[in-house]
Motif scaffolding. Sequence first.
Motif, mmCIF file in Angstrom:
data_model
loop_
_atom_site.group_PDB
_atom_site.id
_atom_site.type_symbol
_atom_site.label_atom_id
_atom_site.label_comp_id
_atom_site.label_asym_id
_atom_site.label_seq_id
_atom_site.Cartn_x
_atom_site.Cartn_y
_atom_site.Cartn_z
ATOM 1 N N ILE A 82 32.339 53.429 64.529
ATOM 2 C CA ILE A 82 33.188 53.952 63.464
ATOM 3 C C ILE A 82 32.400 54.123 62.170
ATOM 4 C CG2 ILE A 82 35.341 52.996 64.385
ATOM 5 C CD1 ILE A 82 35.117 50.755 62.291
ATOM 6 N N LEU A 83 32.924 54.985 61.335
ATOM 7 C CA LEU A 83 32.501 55.128 59.951
ATOM 8 C C LEU A 83 33.709 54.806 59.080
ATOM 9 C CD1 LEU A 83 30.652 56.164 57.596
ATOM 10 C CD2 LEU A 83 31.558 58.449 58.073
ATOM 11 N N VAL A 84 33.531 53.889 58.139
ATOM 12 C CA VAL A 84 34.617 53.549 57.212
ATOM 13 C C VAL A 84 34.293 54.184 55.864
ATOM 14 C CG1 VAL A 84 35.878 51.708 56.035
ATOM 15 C CG2 VAL A 84 35.115 51.383 58.397
ATOM 16 N N SER A 85 35.265 54.886 55.326
ATOM 17 C CA SER A 85 35.093 55.501 54.006
ATOM 18 C C SER A 85 36.125 54.927 53.049
ATOM 19 C CB SER A 85 35.243 57.025 54.092
ATOM 20 O OG SER A 85 36.524 57.389 54.579
ATOM 21 N N SER A 86 35.736 54.829 51.795
ATOM 22 C CA SER A 86 36.664 54.363 50.761
ATOM 23 C C SER A 86 36.689 55.387 49.650
ATOM 24 C CB SER A 86 36.245 52.993 50.223
ATOM 25 O OG SER A 86 34.938 53.047 49.669
ATOM 26 N N TRP B 231 36.886 56.516 60.829
ATOM 27 C CA TRP B 231 36.548 57.722 61.558
ATOM 28 C C TRP B 231 35.763 57.362 62.819
ATOM 29 C CZ3 TRP B 231 38.270 62.098 58.870
ATOM 30 C CH2 TRP B 231 38.559 61.892 57.515
ATOM 31 N N SER B 232 35.976 58.089 63.884
ATOM 32 C CA SER B 232 35.215 57.912 65.115
ATOM 33 C C SER B 232 33.845 58.570 64.965
ATOM 34 C CB SER B 232 35.960 58.541 66.292
ATOM 35 O OG SER B 232 35.116 58.622 67.428
ATOM 36 N N ILE B 233 32.771 57.836 65.284
ATOM 37 C CA ILE B 233 31.430 58.406 65.229
ATOM 38 C C ILE B 233 31.228 59.421 66.345
ATOM 39 C CG2 ILE B 233 28.977 57.855 65.494
ATOM 40 C CD1 ILE B 233 29.432 55.261 64.076
ATOM 41 N N ASP B 234 31.938 59.243 67.452
ATOM 42 C CA ASP B 234 31.779 60.150 68.591
ATOM 43 C C ASP B 234 32.331 61.539 68.305
ATOM 44 O OD1 ASP B 234 30.589 58.212 70.246
ATOM 45 O OD2 ASP B 234 32.549 57.379 70.738
ATOM 46 N N THR B 235 33.518 61.602 67.715
ATOM 47 C CA THR B 235 34.198 62.893 67.524
ATOM 48 C C THR B 235 34.380 63.262 66.063
ATOM 49 O OG1 THR B 235 36.382 61.836 67.531
ATOM 50 C CG2 THR B 235 35.467 62.506 69.674
ATOM 51 N N TRP B 236 34.133 62.310 65.150
ATOM 52 C CA TRP B 236 34.355 62.469 63.716
ATOM 53 C C TRP B 236 35.824 62.725 63.390
ATOM 54 C CZ3 TRP B 236 30.566 60.255 61.586
ATOM 55 C CH2 TRP B 236 29.263 60.429 62.052
ATOM 56 N N GLU B 237 36.714 62.279 64.277
ATOM 57 C CA GLU B 237 38.148 62.373 64.003
ATOM 58 C C GLU B 237 38.623 61.096 63.323
ATOM 59 O OE1 GLU B 237 40.064 63.103 67.697
ATOM 60 O OE2 GLU B 237 39.406 65.192 67.815
ATOM 61 N N LYS B 238 39.620 61.240 62.462
ATOM 62 C CA LYS B 238 40.150 60.082 61.750
ATOM 63 C C LYS B 238 41.036 59.259 62.672
ATOM 64 C CE LYS B 238 43.237 60.424 58.363
ATOM 65 N NZ LYS B 238 43.829 60.620 57.026
ATOM 66 N N LEU C 105 34.687 66.280 57.003
ATOM 67 C CA LEU C 105 35.825 65.394 57.198
ATOM 68 C C LEU C 105 36.746 65.446 55.986
ATOM 69 C CD1 LEU C 105 33.894 62.300 58.624
ATOM 70 C CD2 LEU C 105 34.501 64.438 59.760
ATOM 71 N N LYS C 106 38.025 65.586 56.270
ATOM 72 C CA LYS C 106 39.031 65.615 55.210
ATOM 73 C C LYS C 106 40.104 64.587 55.526
ATOM 74 C CE LYS C 106 38.460 70.574 54.282
ATOM 75 N NZ LYS C 106 39.141 71.890 54.203
#
Length: 316
Positions: free
Chosen positions: A219-223, A232-239, A201-202
Motif C-alpha cells: 500500500i501507499l498511504v497519503s495524507s 492506495w494499492s501499489i498493485d493497481t493504484w486504486e484507492k 491518483l485522485k
Amino acid sequence: MARSMEKPRTLDDVTEKNKQPWQLTEIIDPAQCRLVAMPDSTDAANKVARLLYTNSGVGVLALGSNGIQKLWKWVRSEQNPNGKVSEVSEGLKATANVVPQQWQPNSGLLMTNDVTGVNLEEAVPCIALSKNDSYVMSACGGKVSLFNMMTFKVMTTFMPPPPASTFLAFHPQDNNILAIGMEDSTMHIYNVRVDEVKSKLKGHQKRITGLAFSTNLNILVSSRADAQLCIWSIDTWEKRKSVPIQLPAGKAHNLDTRVLFHSDQIRLLVSHETQLAIYDASKMDRIRQVYVQSILGHLKVSHNLFGLAQRYTTSK
C-alpha cells in the motif's frame, strides 16, 4: 520479477513473534538531550525547510528555503570510530557527541533546485532519498530535480508547475518510480527512466502533505491538509479506503498531516499539529493517540514522544 504471494503480515503477527511489549522511553532530564550546530549559515533569510538522515546513518541532508541542499557527514575519529550518526548498543541511539562536517564533491557543486519565477515565501519545499542513498530528489516550488548524491549533479528535472509538488517519495523497491504529491490534491506515479506519468491518483480535496509506502502491505498511504488519510494499492493504484484522523473539537482541518511507517511496515505514525497517533495499517485501526492541547501539554508530550520517535524510526 514476480511478486511474492506470501500473505502480508498483520500487527498481531509481529506482536506474537516479538513477545515483547512496545514501550515508550521518557526523557526526564535535559542532560539527556544534546544540540549539534551546523556552522554554515551565512544567509539569515535562508532557513532549513526540510531535514532528514541518510538511510545508512552516516549523514544528514538539509533542504533550505532557498532551494539549495547541503549534506553533512559524521567522519571517523577517536570519538566516533564507526563514522556514523548512531551507535549500536541496545538498539540505535542518535548521538551529538561528534559534530558533523559539511561534505561536497571535489567539483564544489551545490545541489541547487530550479526556483526560477518561484515565490519562495509561498513554496512548499519537499525532499526524498532513494533507499540506497544514491539519489535525492527535491523541489522548492519549481521543477522536481533528481540529484546524484556522489557528484551532486542534476540527473534530470521534470513536473514543471503548475501545479507545484508538495511531497515526494521513492518507491522502496524501484528507484525509477516516484510518488509525487501535488498542490492541486492529485498524486502522480512517475517513471523517471521513461519520463512518463504512469498513474494519476485522485481522492483528496486539498494539497498532499505526506506519503509513505509499505511493501509489506502493498500500500501507499497519503495524507493531506484536511486531516484525511487515503490508502492506495501499489498493485493497481486504486484507492482502498479513506480514513479521517480524529481532531479535537474546534481545531482547524487545514493543517499539515505527515505519515511515516515503522520498520515493521505495519505500524503507521501520523503526525499533526494537534497530535501524534499510531495506527495498525493492516486494518487502519488507531492504536494510540496523544493530543497536544497547550504549550505546557506540548512540553510534557514532547518528553514522552522523544523516545517514541527515536524507537519508532530505528526499532527493528
